[in-house]
Design an enzyme around this catalytic site. Sequence first.
Site, short mmCIF file in Angstrom:
data_model
loop_
_atom_site.label_atom_id
_atom_site.label_comp_id
_atom_site.label_asym_id
_atom_site.label_seq_id
_atom_site.Cartn_x
_atom_site.Cartn_y
_atom_site.Cartn_z
N HIS A 66 24.63 -26.23 22.66
CA HIS A 66 23.20 -26.41 22.40
C HIS A 66 22.93 -27.05 21.03
O HIS A 66 22.20 -28.03 20.92
CB HIS A 66 22.45 -25.08 22.46
CG HIS A 66 22.66 -24.33 23.74
ND1 HIS A 66 22.76 -24.94 24.96
CD2 HIS A 66 22.77 -23.00 23.99
CE1 HIS A 66 22.92 -24.02 25.91
NE2 HIS A 66 22.93 -22.83 25.34
N LYS B 45 22.31 -13.95 16.78
CA LYS B 45 21.63 -12.90 17.54
C LYS B 45 21.08 -11.87 16.55
O LYS B 45 21.60 -11.74 15.44
CB LYS B 45 22.62 -12.18 18.46
CG LYS B 45 23.36 -13.10 19.43
CD LYS B 45 22.77 -13.03 20.80
CE LYS B 45 23.51 -13.89 21.79
NZ LYS B 45 22.60 -14.49 22.76
C1 BG6 Z 1 22.73 -19.35 26.46
C2 BG6 Z 1 23.60 -18.39 25.69
O1 BG6 Z 1 23.40 -20.56 26.70
O2 BG6 Z 1 21.55 -19.61 25.71
C3 BG6 Z 1 22.86 -17.11 25.37
O3 BG6 Z 1 24.76 -18.10 26.48
C4 BG6 Z 1 21.56 -17.42 24.67
O4 BG6 Z 1 23.65 -16.25 24.58
C5 BG6 Z 1 20.75 -18.47 25.45
O5 BG6 Z 1 20.82 -16.22 24.57
C6 BG6 Z 1 19.54 -18.92 24.65
O6 BG6 Z 1 18.74 -19.69 25.48
P1 BG6 Z 1 17.16 -19.75 25.25
O7 BG6 Z 1 16.70 -20.78 26.21
O8 BG6 Z 1 16.64 -18.37 25.56
O9 BG6 Z 1 16.98 -20.11 23.82
#
Ligand code: BG6
Length: 484
Positions: free
Chosen positions: A234, A334
């Site tokens: 990401h 987190k």
């Molecule tokens: C996921 C991760 O790809 O993305 C998670 O595995 C994380 O750990 C999540 O919580 C976050 O996604 P978003 O869309 O809620 O920001």
Amino acid sequence: MSFDLVLFGGTGDLAWRKLMPALFQAFRHGTLPPDGRIIGVGRDDLCAEQYRSLIRARFDKVELAKRPTEEEFTRFAALLEFVRMDLSGTQDYLRLRETLSGRQADTVLIYLATAPNLFTTVCEQLALCGLNSASTRIVLEKPLGHDLASNRAINESVRRGFSEKQIFRIDHYLGKPAVQNLFALRFGNSLFEPLWRREHIANIQITIAEDLGVEKRGAFYETTGALRDMVQNHALQLLCAIGMEPPINAHADAIRDEKLKVLRSLKPWTPETLAQNVIRGQYAGGTIAGAAVEAYRAETGVSPNSQTETFVALRTEISNWRWAGVPFYIRTGKRLAGRDARIVVNFRQTPHAIFSSQTGMANRLVINLQPKDGLELHLMAQGQSNRRNSQTLAPVQLDLDFDKRFGSERVGAYERLLLDVIDDRLNLFVRSDEQEEAWRWVEPILDYWSHDPQGPRPYAAGSWGPSASSAMIARDGFCWFEET
Ligand code: BG6
């Protein structure tokens, strides 16, 4: 157009939390082609009716506005079927083939929302049973491997059965409306392009903060950690979107070629930069929204001596003409102070100060990804309140709130991406060479950590991570957005 969507991992967490709600939203918005079937695949012994009831029950956990009415669910449920499969044996794939060939849909989408160690077996079996015809598309969820070698092995085995244009590697951040708007901001407007370079930009900060802990995924997270879970995919995709050159057109490969160049230009790590420019942390107990929360090491499925990082902050550079010397900071974790994802572009200060209050003031563009979605442009202005000193400036903000502007027309990330798979649009999906390059860059960090006795630094849940993260950025003379 008729379609069959086969959902491996049809009773898994992702299916309940993200995929089914997204498919329902597309159904409600009338964008899901009406002639379709959604076939859940799992190990449980369920008939279609039981599967539908399970999904119905799960929708009660979805936010109210996105929950189906009884009438809507009855219509949506008519699309849902279930096939029980043991993924290791050929027999069950032959049964799946029978289910699919009975209908001969124009497009078959196979979504692998299973553990990645099953990807190779499933792809081999699908190919063996002829379930890889040209009208089939395969969707792969992250994580695709845990390092470069395992990522390559998965990609190679998938490519033995499917051509690259049939493979849709999901990074759901690319489906977020704010990220598409970032492309629109950069390549649909001429305003910022002349400023989008080292001469005008002092630094760029990418923050993906979550207030949630690891929830019920402790066992998975133990072997994953924040670097693999968030940075390798990401955060680096966001960095590509912000740092890439304008593509020659909007075709998938034109965009992906430019993103790949950014990944290839990331400054290689040295022992010094690994020691100074990468900070890992792990949450201790603390308070979130007034409630006490426990430490990572006390979570279910987590070792009491765990060395897994739940926080990463790092500094890198893109070594090319546009960006040489501009620090890019990435931070994710987190149990931080809030759920906040944003990119902050800090412009350079004016070259010469004529106003008395100008020192230290600079323009900034904030691209908010979530929870709110929009742009803020921070400018300096002559405030009315300062009657006595006309030379004093004050910061003001131009706000463009996309949620307010576009409201309910906005399409969620998974909804957008699932529709793109159905429409055969690869623009927002990741090519294998991008993934490999990202792993290649991340691996030295993993190697370094595996020999570093210090381990992750503890931080209080509800804070912004270990203080070393602020110290790292302060060495360059900057600070994080919330510290200004
Ligand atoms: C996921 C991760 O790809 O993305 C998670 O595995 C994380 O750990 C999540 O919580 C976050 O996604 P978003 O869309 O809620 O920001």
